[in-house]
Design an enzyme around this catalytic site. Sequence first.
Site, PDB file in Angstrom:
ATOM      1  N   HIS A 140       7.144 -43.164  95.390  1.00  0.00           N
ATOM      2  CA  HIS A 140       8.536 -43.995  95.659  1.00  0.00           C
ATOM      3  C   HIS A 140       8.863 -43.965  97.100  1.00  0.00           C
ATOM      4  O   HIS A 140       8.711 -43.082  97.989  1.00  0.00           O
ATOM      5  CB  HIS A 140       9.550 -43.050  95.053  1.00  0.00           C
ATOM      6  CG  HIS A 140       9.742 -43.189  93.387  1.00  0.00           C
ATOM      7  ND1 HIS A 140       9.566 -44.572  92.774  1.00  0.00           N
ATOM      8  CD2 HIS A 140       9.859 -42.424  92.446  1.00  0.00           C
ATOM      9  CE1 HIS A 140       9.817 -44.536  91.508  1.00  0.00           C
ATOM     10  NE2 HIS A 140       9.822 -43.183  91.224  1.00  0.00           N
TER      11      HIS A 140
ATOM     12  N   CYS B 113       7.159 -49.527  97.576  1.00  0.00           N
ATOM     13  CA  CYS B 113       8.041 -50.778  97.379  1.00  0.00           C
ATOM     14  C   CYS B 113       8.694 -51.388  98.953  1.00  0.00           C
ATOM     15  O   CYS B 113       8.556 -50.320  99.679  1.00  0.00           O
ATOM     16  CB  CYS B 113       9.158 -50.715  96.500  1.00  0.00           C
ATOM     17  SG  CYS B 113       8.859 -50.592  94.999  1.00  0.00           S
TER      18      CYS B 113
ATOM     19  N   ARG C  26       5.534 -55.065  97.924  1.00  0.00           N
ATOM     20  CA  ARG C  26       4.813 -54.002  98.182  1.00  0.00           C
ATOM     21  C   ARG C  26       4.292 -53.831  99.614  1.00  0.00           C
ATOM     22  O   ARG C  26       3.987 -54.799 100.363  1.00  0.00           O
ATOM     23  CB  ARG C  26       3.359 -53.887  97.329  1.00  0.00           C
ATOM     24  CG  ARG C  26       3.661 -53.813  95.732  1.00  0.00           C
ATOM     25  CD  ARG C  26       4.449 -52.751  95.486  1.00  0.00           C
ATOM     26  NE  ARG C  26       4.772 -52.501  93.803  1.00  0.00           N
ATOM     27  CZ  ARG C  26       6.078 -53.125  93.406  1.00  0.00           C
ATOM     28  NH1 ARG C  26       6.695 -53.679  94.040  1.00  0.00           N
ATOM     29  NH2 ARG C  26       5.972 -53.332  92.077  1.00  0.00           N
TER      30      ARG C  26
END
Length: 276
Positions: free
Chosen positions: A184, A258, A267
Amino acid sequence: MRDHIPVVVQGSGRRVRRAGAAGILWAAAELTVTVGVVVLLLVVHQVWWTNRQAAAAAHEQVRALERAWEDGPAGPGAGAASTPVPGPTSGPTSGPTSGPVSGSGSDSVSGPAAGPAASPSGGPAGTAPRRDGAYAVLRIPRLGLVVPVAQGIDKRAVLDKGYAGHYPGTAGPGERGNFALAGHRNTHGEPFRRIDRLRAGDELIVDVRGRRHTYVVGKVLPETTERDTGVIAPVPRSVVKPGYGYDEPGAYITLTTCTPEYSSKYRLVVWGTLRS
C-alpha cells in the site's frame, strides 16, 4: 350591549410559513453538519487509525519472525549471492508456489502468472510459505522501512495488514528471476508510500530465516497501468512502456504500488538487482 368586533391580524400566515421554512433550513443544516462529522470521522479512521493499527501489527510481526528465527533449528542457507543475517538466525527458506497473479490487491498489477517459481537454492522446491503468512522481512535503509513480507497479494489478508505481498508465481528472495512485491502507498500502514524517493544505488534488503539478500535499486518506472504484467516478469520489462526494464536474465526485485497518491489509477514500479 356591545357588539364583538373580530380583530383581523394580517400577515400571521406569512410568519408561520416563514417560521416553517426556517425550521426546515435549520434541520437541513444540522443534518449536513452531522453527515460532515461522520464523513470526517470515517476519513480519520481510514487515513490515520488504520495506519497506526496496521503499522503496529506489522512491526510486531517483524519481531515475531525474528524471535522465531532465533529459536528455530539450524539449517542450510539459500542463495549463492546471499550473506548470513547478523545474529543467531539460521535455517532453510523456500520460495513461493507457482500460480496465477491475482489483481486482488489495489497496489498490485493484475494478469496471468509471471511464471513458475523455483526453490531459493535453485534446486528442488521445498515447503512453500503458508499462503497469506509472513515469512520474510524487507528493509529499506534510505526510507527507514522495516516491513514483513507475506505470500500472496490479497488486499484483506495481506496488504491491509501493512505487509508487503509476494506475487504468487514470481521468484523467491535471492533466486534468479523476479522477486516481486506489492504494498500500500496510502492507508493500512502504507509501507510503500515513499518508494518514489528511491534512487539508483539504494539498498533493498530481504531477510529470510538465516539469510540476507541485498538488492540494489537500478531503475524506476514512474507510472504504468495496472495491467502491465511485464513489470513482474522473470526478466522485468514494461509492456506498456517498453523503454523501461531489463533485457538480460538475472536476479531481480520489483516493488509495485499505486500512483498518484490516494489513487489506484496507475502503478509505480521500482526495480533492483541482487548484489553479486
